[in-house]
Design an enzyme around this catalytic site. Sequence first.
Site, PDB file in Angstrom:
ATOM      1  CG  ASP A 191      51.244   3.635  44.491  1.00 23.07           C
ATOM      2  OD1 ASP A 191      51.154   4.232  43.397  1.00 23.07           O
ATOM      3  OD2 ASP A 191      51.703   2.480  44.591  1.00 23.07           O
ATOM      4  CG  HIS A 196      47.248   0.355  41.788  1.00 21.46           C
ATOM      5  ND1 HIS A 196      47.435  -0.998  41.627  1.00 21.46           N
ATOM      6  CD2 HIS A 196      48.496   0.899  41.846  1.00 21.46           C
ATOM      7  CE1 HIS A 196      48.731  -1.263  41.605  1.00 21.46           C
ATOM      8  NE2 HIS A 196      49.389  -0.133  41.732  1.00 21.46           N
TER       9      HIS A 196
END
Length: 287
Positions: A191, A196
């Site tokens: 991911d 993030h």
Amino acid sequence: MAIDYDHLLNFDIPEIRQSYGAAEVARYGLSVGLGQDPLDMRQLAYLDALKDDRRVMPAIVNVLGHPGFWLARPETGVDAVRLVHGEQGMTIHQTIPPEATIVAKTRVTGLVDKGEGKGALLYYEKQVHDEDNGALLATCRGTTFLRGDGGFGGPTGPTKRAHQLPDSAPSHVFDTPTRPEQALLYRWNGDPNPLHLDPRAADAAGFERPILHGLCSFGLAAHALLAVMCDYDAERFGAMDARFTAHVFPGETLRTEIWDDGSFRTIAVERDKMVIGNGRFQYRTEA
């Protein structure tokens, strides 16, 4: 482009074939806090550190055979910028082998229209099979809140009911510190969302700094359940479901409060903020 109910409900998400082994298993375990006590032999078994005891953290099934960010494809009709991960769950049907080739298929199982300006709910399921023998290893399920897609004319129900936590004090508490670079490590499970990783992307989304992946927080809660409810014995781990209630910043301590009936919630200690709620764990014999 608005959502077409029948088109999205039957959207063909490509089947994923993936091989994994010691490196992937250890990386996942490290990314959800295993090994923070390097003298705990129970944890080392999940990091391929003990050649006579090789185990797999059950929550790895959430990243195996991940289909990628398929909702960003224009033909889905979804406003991908505004969607958020609402709920996650998994059921372990068989012990996850320390190395294998798996085949995973994700499908949409439901769509609920909450109304114009109120968003929509998309329910989905992923089944993970062992390619060698066809065995169903795990079923993962989730809910995505499509904040920008309400009012497309779809059904208004049924909606999934959240598990209610007991009114009593929790029976167990398990703290898992996260590291400042936790998201940078977890990204290698598949991911690479810049939200993030990149402070610029986080700022554009309204966050003071990058936030932790939701599935990382879920994996950290699974670590707590594996430790408290199963004494680090993956054979006993059956199922868990929970709702994401707030974001987590890397470096925060996650405290998972657990009741003897399997109910749980997770709190970011430094902000005293519940980040995972309505949790429910089941032993494999009960699943």
